[in-house]
Design an enzyme around this catalytic site. Structure first.
Site, PDB file in Angstrom:
ATOM      1  N   ASP A 220      43.619  19.036   7.412  1.00  0.00           N
ATOM      2  CA  ASP A 220      44.132  19.169   6.040  1.00  0.00           C
ATOM      3  C   ASP A 220      43.862  17.899   5.242  1.00  0.00           C
ATOM      4  O   ASP A 220      44.347  16.829   5.588  1.00  0.00           O
ATOM      5  CB  ASP A 220      45.654  19.442   6.116  1.00  0.00           C
ATOM      6  CG  ASP A 220      46.236  19.904   4.791  1.00  0.00           C
ATOM      7  OD1 ASP A 220      45.918  19.290   3.761  1.00  0.00           O
ATOM      8  OD2 ASP A 220      47.018  20.868   4.811  1.00  0.00           O
ATOM      9  N   HIS A 310      40.571  29.509   0.928  1.00  0.00           N
ATOM     10  CA  HIS A 310      41.235  28.387   0.270  1.00  0.00           C
ATOM     11  C   HIS A 310      40.228  27.350  -0.236  1.00  0.00           C
ATOM     12  O   HIS A 310      40.325  26.890  -1.373  1.00  0.00           O
ATOM     13  CB  HIS A 310      42.228  27.751   1.236  1.00  0.00           C
ATOM     14  CG  HIS A 310      42.955  26.580   0.665  1.00  0.00           C
ATOM     15  ND1 HIS A 310      43.886  26.708  -0.339  1.00  0.00           N
ATOM     16  CD2 HIS A 310      42.876  25.249   0.925  1.00  0.00           C
ATOM     17  CE1 HIS A 310      44.362  25.514  -0.660  1.00  0.00           C
ATOM     18  NE2 HIS A 310      43.766  24.614   0.088  1.00  0.00           N
TER      19      HIS A 310
END
Lengths: 402, 402
Positions: A220, A310
């Site tokens: 992330d 995403h």
């Protein structure tokens, strides 16, 4: 905000001592009995410091340590510019000392100040403070509530506050002590609204510089603006509000993860949702984490990275719609029948929220495959004050008489 | 439970790589450009493991890592020995895998299992489980509620549960993942009653082996039974309950600290309260932390260590009234007007609670200068199951048919 120059030498000594303690490396030490002792830790990073003084506050572009606590506080009723000045004066002094491994002036536990471990203290102010201080004209235009996004399920419990202190360190003891000192010193002038604690992989658990993982297991925060772009994308240049030169903005979003639902998705489904491999974070079109995603790649007639993924929805479409991400995981005790209360403390830093953050968030709110398993439950926006030189007080334009 | 033998080499390689990255030490690397790069961390301890299988469970006498989460769960209504066996079977398998850096069988986030960082999983059972499993005769006599102590202000929120899992690691990500996996795997058979998270100084923040400090600033946990006494003081020998050989008991107390009140006391008052120096934890009668306190020392006609000091009241009076302490700090978000909610997760391990823990706790409850600033608000007692060999299931005497 470079790491202080004294560190290299301390780290060298610590590293050398570590190797010596291990008794390894024929050229380094004679080995022998030392090699049989329980292996000591090779590093002692407790004494590492990050400069407090400078053009910018630390804790934005400086390397994120393993632990963060965000404290959101409101000014007591009746507070004014003078009260604000009192708070910021104390906080400036406290932060200048604590970040350098020195106790604060009112420190009740001075021994707990001795391991800063890259401690940073970052102070932000909310929109209402400009009213309280009677300085409406000094408010940056982007400092106002975010537009409503369809995906939000905001709980006022995690909402906007007057002031924010973000405290980061590689040591959770240091974070706890710093929070206590800084809140205690101004307790008659503020009220704590919320405390949000976050973490990443421990310092030293893996190679330095590795991108963090979130609790969904994803790598992330791979894509970040290059440091050469910090002046144009992150730091205010004072053109609109001269007093704010060197400041920036923070959007802090608390994003709950539906780990139960996520667990029902297979690995392929997860990777298509994000657009990156779970194993190493490489884009599905590439082979390693830092590869640029290729959104035109086709395999068997289908896009390798789905348009709904995403990474596809989050990618920038121009020069401006990007920002610095600095996320931490949260994992709080669950309530009721839930077995976990986990998610991400998502922090976005940018010069202009309207021009940089909002367009991206709009795209993600409109459509992002990941939305199925993530819900924003908290949101707040702050002006991160410009840095100060020694002797100066944070945000003095807001509380000093003209 | 020795740290696995593969670690020395991994640590050596990691340490050497760290030094090479720093470009220091003429004989180690040529230096040059590498020396200008940001300093990497010298150690990577993420891959370190602690053995799971053995005579005893890990997490008792093994070195405490930086983070702990205690999860207290109750069995669902109607549970029996078979349900218990199902839970313990899954937990044994999960712990055997996760502690060695391998995902559990049902692991939804296998990537989060890759950095055990000295992960240990320790399982305990409460008194009621012996009734549920219809094995009353196998219950150790000391497994029952502690006597009421006058100092206690126990909140049932942190009270006795049927089962306990203690999860320790140097990495908070690993702790969070392990908690999630182990609770999720048995979620239809249990209900989470509480989760208590604790921490110490980070691994690598200071020299290995340094005694922790608590949030009152005290060096905490100096006096511990020597490892040569573990067999007599900690591990059950099976003489009363043969099935329990290799097990032990845990008293877990949540002790709230009145940091506001403590802040009103000056340093001298604090040191007299505890009987040790704040600076380095040395007894007031000595010069370094490991010195034995001299309770007969007199200066200016007064005892150097007051008879009411914590160390004076806590000291053993015989061979039996001592135990292994393994405390962690907690620091949770405050409620209401409070500015912190901090204290100690105090864990005491001993062979016999009645003979070892209770006498000490009675003395402290009767009188201990420290009581003014500490309040036990949670208390629970568990039988820590004996260790298992590969292929065995924890606590099999309680759930297998005879």
């Amino acid at each position: 905000m470079p790491v202080s120059s004294g560190i290299g030498r301390r780290r060298f000594l610590a590293g050398a001592a570590g190797l010596a303690g291990l008794g390894v490396g024929a050229g380094v030490t004679a080995g022998g009995a030392a090699a049989l002792r329980p292996a000591p830790t090779e590093c002692t990073f407790g004494s590492e410091t990050v400069d407090f003084h400078g053009d910018h506050q630390a804790g934005v572009t400086t390397t994120p340590p393993a632990h963060v606590t965000y404290v959101g506080v409101d000014l007591v009723p009746g507070a004014n510019a003078s009260v604000l000045g009192g708070i910021l004066g104390i906080w400036t002094d406290d932060a200048a000392r604590l970040t350098q491994g020195r106790p604060s002036l009112s420190d009740a536990e001075p021994e707990l100040a001795r391991l800063p471990a890259r401690l940073t203290v970052t102070v932000g102010i909310g929109e209402r403070v400009f009213t309280v201080a009677d300085k409406e004209k000094l408010r940056p235009t982007w400092l106002r509530p975010l537009p409503a996004f369809g995906i939000d399920k905001l709980d006022p419990k995690w909402g906007q506050t007057d002031l924010l202190v973000a405290i980061c360190s590689d040591d959770p003891m240091t974070v706890a002590h710093t929070v206590r000192v800084m809140v205690n010193a101004v307790r008659t002038r503020i009220r704590v609204r919320w405390v949000q604690r976050g973490f990443r992989e421990s310092r030293g658990a893996q190679a330095d510089g590795a991108t963090m993982r979130n609790l969904m297991g994803q790598v992330d925060g791979t894509v970040q603006p290059d440091s050469s772009l910090h002046d144009s994308l992150i730091w205010d240049d004072g053109s609109a509000q001269p007093w704010f030169a060197g400041g920036t903005s923070l959007v802090l979003r608390r994003i709950a993860m539906d780990l139960d639902g996520w667990a029902e998705l297979d690995r392929r489904g997860r990777e298509l949702t994000v657009g990156r491999r779970l194993s190493d974070g490489a884009p599905l079109s590439g082979t390693s984490e830092r590869d640029d995603p290729d959104f035109t790649a086709i395999k068997n007639g289908l896009p390798v990275i789905p348009a709904s993924a995403h990474v596809a929805r989050a990618r920038r479409t121009g020069d401006r719609d990007r920002f610095l991400r600095r996320a931490y995981n949260y994992d709080d005790p669950p309530n009721g029948a839930a077995i976990s209360d986990s998610g991400l403390l998502f922090a976005a830093f940018q010069r202009d929220i309207d021009a940089q953050f909002v367009p991206v968030q709009r795209r993600l709110a409109e459509h992002d495959a990941l939305n199925e398993w993530t819900v924003p439950i908290g949101s707040a926006v702050y002006a991160i004050l410009p840095g100060v030189r020694e002797g100066e007080v944070l945000g003095s334009a807001l509380h000093e008489r003209p």
